[in-house]
Design an enzyme around this catalytic site. Structure first.
Site, PDB file in Angstrom:
ATOM      1  N   LYS A 157       7.639  -4.514  15.173  1.00 36.95           N
ATOM      2  CA  LYS A 157       7.993  -3.342  14.680  1.00 36.95           C
ATOM      3  C   LYS A 157       9.000  -2.547  15.603  1.00 36.95           C
ATOM      4  N   THR A 173       6.099   2.712  12.655  1.00 35.73           N
ATOM      5  CA  THR A 173       4.643   2.917  13.224  1.00 35.73           C
ATOM      6  C   THR A 173       4.297   3.685  14.585  1.00 35.73           C
ATOM      7  N   ASP A 174       3.342   4.377  14.605  1.00 35.72           N
ATOM      8  CA  ASP A 174       3.098   5.100  15.924  1.00 35.72           C
ATOM      9  C   ASP A 174       2.806   4.064  17.156  1.00 35.72           C
ATOM     10  N   GLU A 175       2.539   2.578  16.527  1.00 35.14           N
ATOM     11  CA  GLU A 175       1.895   1.591  17.442  1.00 35.14           C
ATOM     12  C   GLU A 175       3.196   1.252  18.463  1.00 35.14           C
ATOM     13  N   THR A 232       4.007 -11.089  -0.974  1.00 38.32           N
ATOM     14  CA  THR A 232       3.379 -11.722  -0.055  1.00 38.32           C
ATOM     15  C   THR A 232       1.751 -11.789  -0.717  1.00 38.32           C
ATOM     16  N   PHE A 239       0.725  -1.174  -0.013  1.00 36.40           N
ATOM     17  CA  PHE A 239      -0.099  -0.110   0.011  1.00 36.40           C
ATOM     18  C   PHE A 239       0.818   1.269   0.030  1.00 36.40           C
ATOM     19  N   ILE A 240       1.565   1.530   1.187  1.00 35.22           N
ATOM     20  CA  ILE A 240       2.213   2.694   1.160  1.00 35.22           C
ATOM     21  C   ILE A 240       3.394   2.835   0.361  1.00 35.22           C
ATOM     22  N   LYS A 283       8.563  -9.257  -1.562  1.00 40.80           N
ATOM     23  CA  LYS A 283       8.517 -10.692  -1.968  1.00 40.80           C
ATOM     24  C   LYS A 283       7.206 -11.082  -2.461  1.00 40.80           C
ATOM     25  N   TYR A 286       2.242  -7.483  16.238  1.00 39.69           N
ATOM     26  CA  TYR A 286       2.618  -6.587  15.287  1.00 39.69           C
ATOM     27  C   TYR A 286       3.694  -5.555  15.714  1.00 39.69           C
ATOM     28  N   TYR A 338       6.161 -10.519 -15.420  1.00 39.47           N
ATOM     29  CA  TYR A 338       7.352 -10.296 -15.141  1.00 39.47           C
ATOM     30  C   TYR A 338       8.365 -11.201 -15.193  1.00 39.47           C
ATOM     31  N   PRO A 364     -18.065  -5.048  10.465  1.00 39.56           N
ATOM     32  CA  PRO A 364     -17.807  -5.419  11.899  1.00 39.56           C
ATOM     33  C   PRO A 364     -17.118  -4.367  12.599  1.00 39.56           C
ATOM     34  N   ARG A 411     -10.836  -6.706  19.132  1.00 39.43           N
ATOM     35  CA  ARG A 411      -9.796  -7.162  19.022  1.00 39.43           C
ATOM     36  C   ARG A 411      -8.961  -7.407  20.154  1.00 39.43           C
ATOM     37  N   ASN A 444     -13.462   5.417  15.979  1.00 44.30           N
ATOM     38  CA  ASN A 444     -13.791   4.530  14.727  1.00 44.30           C
ATOM     39  C   ASN A 444     -15.311   4.642  14.380  1.00 44.30           C
TER      40      ASN A 444
HETATM   41  P1  NAD Z   1       1.510  -3.565   3.232  1.00 44.53           P
HETATM   42  O1  NAD Z   1       1.047  -4.878   4.059  1.00 44.53           O
HETATM   43  O2  NAD Z   1       0.138  -3.159   2.333  1.00 44.53           O
HETATM   44  O3  NAD Z   1       2.732  -3.988   2.335  1.00 44.53           O
HETATM   45  C1  NAD Z   1       3.607  -4.687   2.718  1.00 44.53           C
HETATM   46  C2  NAD Z   1       4.576  -5.011   1.621  1.00 44.53           C
HETATM   47  O4  NAD Z   1       5.894  -5.622   2.094  1.00 44.53           O
HETATM   48  C3  NAD Z   1       3.818  -5.860   0.700  1.00 44.53           C
HETATM   49  O5  NAD Z   1       4.014  -5.446  -0.680  1.00 44.53           O
HETATM   50  C4  NAD Z   1       4.617  -7.393   0.945  1.00 44.53           C
HETATM   51  O6  NAD Z   1       4.615  -8.088  -0.198  1.00 44.53           O
HETATM   52  C5  NAD Z   1       5.996  -6.811   1.270  1.00 44.53           C
HETATM   53  N1  NAD Z   1       6.731  -8.094   2.112  1.00 44.53           N
HETATM   54  C6  NAD Z   1       6.018  -8.609   3.084  1.00 44.53           C
HETATM   55  N2  NAD Z   1       7.025  -9.367   3.732  1.00 44.53           N
HETATM   56  C7  NAD Z   1       8.130  -9.308   2.812  1.00 44.53           C
HETATM   57  C8  NAD Z   1       9.495 -10.074   2.682  1.00 44.53           C
HETATM   58  N3  NAD Z   1       9.728 -10.762   3.739  1.00 44.53           N
HETATM   59  N4  NAD Z   1      10.402  -9.653   2.058  1.00 44.53           N
HETATM   60  C9  NAD Z   1      10.117  -8.564   0.837  1.00 44.53           C
HETATM   61  N5  NAD Z   1       8.890  -8.018   0.788  1.00 44.53           N
HETATM   62  C10 NAD Z   1       7.888  -8.425   1.957  1.00 44.53           C
HETATM   63  O7  NAD Z   1       1.856  -2.576   4.215  1.00 44.53           O
HETATM   64  P2  NAD Z   1       1.639  -0.936   4.389  1.00 44.53           P
HETATM   65  O8  NAD Z   1       0.416  -0.656   5.173  1.00 44.53           O
HETATM   66  O9  NAD Z   1       1.913  -0.399   2.863  1.00 44.53           O
HETATM   67  O10 NAD Z   1       2.862  -0.546   5.517  1.00 44.53           O
HETATM   68  C11 NAD Z   1       4.110  -0.444   4.729  1.00 44.53           C
HETATM   69  C12 NAD Z   1       5.182  -0.111   5.904  1.00 44.53           C
HETATM   70  O11 NAD Z   1       4.660   1.128   6.688  1.00 44.53           O
HETATM   71  C13 NAD Z   1       5.280  -1.168   6.967  1.00 44.53           C
HETATM   72  O12 NAD Z   1       6.597  -1.160   7.519  1.00 44.53           O
HETATM   73  C14 NAD Z   1       4.217  -0.890   8.081  1.00 44.53           C
HETATM   74  O13 NAD Z   1       4.930  -1.215   9.379  1.00 44.53           O
HETATM   75  C15 NAD Z   1       4.689   0.818   8.171  1.00 44.53           C
HETATM   76  N6  NAD Z   1       3.382   1.579   8.389  1.00 44.53           N
HETATM   77  C16 NAD Z   1       2.049   1.312   7.987  1.00 44.53           C
HETATM   78  C17 NAD Z   1       0.906   2.105   8.339  1.00 44.53           C
HETATM   79  C18 NAD Z   1      -0.261   1.927   7.879  1.00 44.53           C
HETATM   80  O14 NAD Z   1      -1.414   2.783   8.231  1.00 44.53           O
HETATM   81  N7  NAD Z   1      -0.612   1.109   6.813  1.00 44.53           N
HETATM   82  C19 NAD Z   1       1.206   3.382   9.235  1.00 44.53           C
HETATM   83  C20 NAD Z   1       2.585   3.337   9.520  1.00 44.53           C
HETATM   84  C21 NAD Z   1       3.631   2.730   9.362  1.00 44.53           C
HETATM   85  O1  DAU Z   2      -1.044   3.295  13.571  1.00 48.55           O
HETATM   86  C1  DAU Z   2      -0.534   2.891  12.473  1.00 48.55           C
HETATM   87  C2  DAU Z   2      -1.110   1.491  11.995  1.00 48.55           C
HETATM   88  O2  DAU Z   2      -2.127   1.688  11.276  1.00 48.55           O
HETATM   89  C3  DAU Z   2      -0.078   0.579  11.212  1.00 48.55           C
HETATM   90  O3  DAU Z   2       1.144   0.408  11.665  1.00 48.55           O
HETATM   91  C4  DAU Z   2      -0.388  -0.769  10.762  1.00 48.55           C
HETATM   92  O4  DAU Z   2       0.350  -1.455   9.707  1.00 48.55           O
HETATM   93  C5  DAU Z   2      -1.982  -0.499  10.219  1.00 48.55           C
HETATM   94  O5  DAU Z   2      -2.556  -1.710   9.803  1.00 48.55           O
HETATM   95  C6  DAU Z   2      -2.871   0.153  10.957  1.00 48.55           C
HETATM   96  O6  DAU Z   2      -3.181  -0.534  12.145  1.00 48.55           O
HETATM   97  P1  DAU Z   2      -4.341  -0.567  12.505  1.00 48.55           P
HETATM   98  O7  DAU Z   2      -4.747  -1.694  13.601  1.00 48.55           O
HETATM   99  O8  DAU Z   2      -5.096   0.872  13.635  1.00 48.55           O
HETATM  100  O9  DAU Z   2      -5.523  -0.488  11.599  1.00 48.55           O
HETATM  101  P2  DAU Z   2      -6.898  -1.440  10.917  1.00 48.55           P
HETATM  102  O10 DAU Z   2      -7.409  -0.924   9.546  1.00 48.55           O
HETATM  103  O11 DAU Z   2      -6.609  -3.062  11.118  1.00 48.55           O
HETATM  104  O12 DAU Z   2      -7.952  -0.939  12.051  1.00 48.55           O
HETATM  105  C7  DAU Z   2      -8.182   0.542  12.494  1.00 48.55           C
HETATM  106  C8  DAU Z   2      -9.215   0.483  13.340  1.00 48.55           C
HETATM  107  O13 DAU Z   2     -10.405  -0.207  13.362  1.00 48.55           O
HETATM  108  C9  DAU Z   2      -8.726  -0.420  14.717  1.00 48.55           C
HETATM  109  O14 DAU Z   2      -9.149   0.362  16.107  1.00 48.55           O
HETATM  110  C10 DAU Z   2      -9.497  -1.594  14.731  1.00 48.55           C
HETATM  111  C11 DAU Z   2     -10.850  -1.391  13.834  1.00 48.55           C
HETATM  112  N1  DAU Z   2     -11.395  -2.494  13.119  1.00 48.55           N
HETATM  113  C12 DAU Z   2     -10.477  -2.864  12.074  1.00 48.55           C
HETATM  114  C13 DAU Z   2     -11.030  -3.691  11.230  1.00 48.55           C
HETATM  115  C14 DAU Z   2     -10.192  -4.415  10.109  1.00 48.55           C
HETATM  116  C15 DAU Z   2     -12.622  -2.673  13.509  1.00 48.55           C
HETATM  117  O15 DAU Z   2     -13.289  -2.088  14.146  1.00 48.55           O
HETATM  118  N2  DAU Z   2     -13.220  -3.632  12.238  1.00 48.55           N
HETATM  119  C16 DAU Z   2     -12.414  -4.129  11.387  1.00 48.55           C
HETATM  120  O16 DAU Z   2     -13.121  -5.045  10.699  1.00 48.55           O
END
Ligand code: NAD
Ligand code: DAU
Length: 373
Positions: free
Chosen positions: A183, A130-132, A33, A8-9, A31, A179, A370, A234, A310, A278
């Site tokens: 991190k 991440t902020d987590e 995944t 995604f990012i 990779k 998770y 590819y 949900p 959760r 939420n």
């Molecule tokens: P995502 O799950 O959408 O993408 C992760 C990518 O990493 C995928 O393309 C996957 O194929 C690749 N990957 C996973 N395991 C691998 C491996 N062993 N080798 C090579 N590639 C691999 O994740 P995202 O939401 O885009 O998050 C990207 C980064 O940003 C992560 O490090 C996450 O912790 C961090 N982050 C995410 C959020 C968020 O809200 N999504 C917020 C803060 C930080």
């Molecule tokens: O804060 C940054 C993080 O944000 C990143 O590090 C993670 O990679 C990213 O996945 C995200 O984590 P969250 O757990 O906050 O995101 P998620 O979208 O899974 O859930 C957002 C909130 O919504 C959380 O409080 C759980 C709730 N939720 C989530 C799902 C999937 C629901 O209530 N129902 C759901 O089905």
């Protein structure tokens, strides 16, 4: 080299760099995944400054070979397992990828850079976190109170905070989920490589991202898709948990700025001072989807379904990003209402992208496009 660029990012970061820096050779190492999808990058896949490499960051020998072969001087490391719910079911995969994978990449970079003529000079290992890792904040103001912070982008809008504390760069790590524990461990290794070997590293900790190309298991894309298909929504627990949302392209812009202007060994928090409970966010999503689909207001409210919470669900995240704003001049560009509208529109206009994931076809894209290049 950008790792996790098919996610995604990462895909937004790759797109920004490929378009903005024609003189850079950008390698996207992923990779592929379940979360990696090369269809996220279809618009730039034929650009001359872009190359995709399929590899696992846990494969140390392969990381070293790639570092040497391509003379990589900068790494933006996003590859990770990222979904909290999956980490609760399968913590080992998170330790393997997020901790051991990051360590193998760090060690490969260290060796390759130390043997280059300039050593660490001009190199950077930028780790995306991440902020987590900071744990959870209390909900001292469940109804929301005026936020003490605003940004120019959002000053026209009313901003709420649901507590008085915010995560700072100096906040002690206190992760709760497998998770966030993985991190946090990876962040510690990145700092250790700076402190022990003098490797130029940098870490940013960002809040929840939203926008196009997010894997549809995460809250916002899942709910948009379920509303479209009239499936239950949900909501975990009472829906009172608070997250701090940032549009993904604003995160990518921050990464670009920090990669070029950030100071090595520093940490920067990234967030838009945009806290949402939420359930309130879910109501905005429902309203927006119903409006764009031409449904009467309130039509999809009945899909809200409260489900078991959760495990260990962190109550509130709230980032204080004033260091990044004052030192490097970054600001979120979008108001939340605009960002959500753009996001909902994108998922409704790109239903094939979502359907390809839900029916599993997206994973064949690599084989077709590819493998034999
Ligand atoms: P995502 O799950 O959408 O993408 C992760 C990518 O990493 C995928 O393309 C996957 O194929 C690749 N990957 C996973 N395991 C691998 C491996 N062993 N080798 C090579 N590639 C691999 O994740 P995202 O939401 O885009 O998050 C990207 C980064 O940003 C992560 O490090 C996450 O912790 C961090 N982050 C995410 C959020 C968020 O809200 N999504 C917020 C803060 C930080
Ligand atoms: O804060 C940054 C993080 O944000 C990143 O590090 C993670 O990679 C990213 O996945 C995200 O984590 P969250 O757990 O906050 O995101 P998620 O979208 O899974 O859930 C957002 C909130 O919504 C959380 O409080 C759980 C709730 N939720 C989530 C799902 C999937 C629901 O209530 N129902 C759901 O089905």
């Amino acid at each position: 080299m950008i790792t996790g660029g098919a996610g995604f990012i990462g895909s937004h970061v790759v797109r920004l760099f490929v378009n903005k820096y024609p003189d850079y050779n950008i390698i996207n190492l992923d990779k592929l995944t379940y979360a990696g999808n090369l269809a996220n990058l279809r618009d730039i896949e034929n650009c001359p400054n872009y190359k995709f490499v399929r590899a696992d960051i846990c494969d140390f020998d392969e990381m070293l070979r790639i570092m040497r072969q391509h003379h990589i001087d900068g790494i933006i490391h996003l590859a990770a397992e990222s979904h909290v719910d999956r980490s609760i079911l399968d913590p080992f995969t998170f330790a393997r990828t997020n901790v051991m994978g990051t360590l193998s990449l760090l060690q490969a970079a260290k060796i390759a850079w130390e043997e280059s003529p300039e050593g660490f000079e001009g190199k950077l290992f930028y780790h995306i976190s991440t902020d987590e890792v900071y744990g959870a904040l209390e909900l001292t103001h469940p109804e929301g109170t005026d936020s003490p912070f605003t940004t120019t982008a959002s000053s026209a809008h009313h901003h709420y905070a649901f507590g008085t504390e915010f995560f700072l760069e100096t906040t002690k790590y206190n992760p709760h989920s497998p998770y966030s524990a993985s991190k946090a461990a990876s962040d510690h290794f990145v700092r250790a490589y700076h402190d022990t070997y003098g490797m130029p590293t940098l870490i940013t900790n960002c809040s929840n991202n939203y926008g196009p190309y997010q894997f549809p298991e995460k809250l916002i894309p899942l709910f948009i898709n379920n509303i479209r298909q009239r499936k239950p929504l949900p909501v975990y627990g009472k829906g009172e948990n608070v997250r701090d949302w940032l549009f993904v392209e604003d995160h990518a812009r921050a990464i670009d700025l920090i990669f070029h202007k950030g100071k090595p060994a520093q940490t920067y928090n990234i967030g838009g001072f945009n806290e949402w409970k939420n359930i309130d966010l879910i109501k905005v999503i429902i309203k927006t989807v119903d409006r764009l689909l031409g449904n009467p207001e309130g039509y999809s409210d009945e899909l809200i379904t409260y489900v078991t919470d959760r495990k260990g669900h962190d109550m509130r995240y709230a980032i204080d990003s004033r260091k990044l704003q004052s030192e490097l001049g970054w600001e979120p560009s979008l108001q939340f209402e605009e960002g959500i509208e753009k996001t909902v529109r994108w998922y409704l206009d790109n239903q094939d992208w979502v359907d390809n994931i839900t029916n599993g076809d997206y994973q064949a894209y690599y084989e077709n496009m590819y493998k034999n290049r």
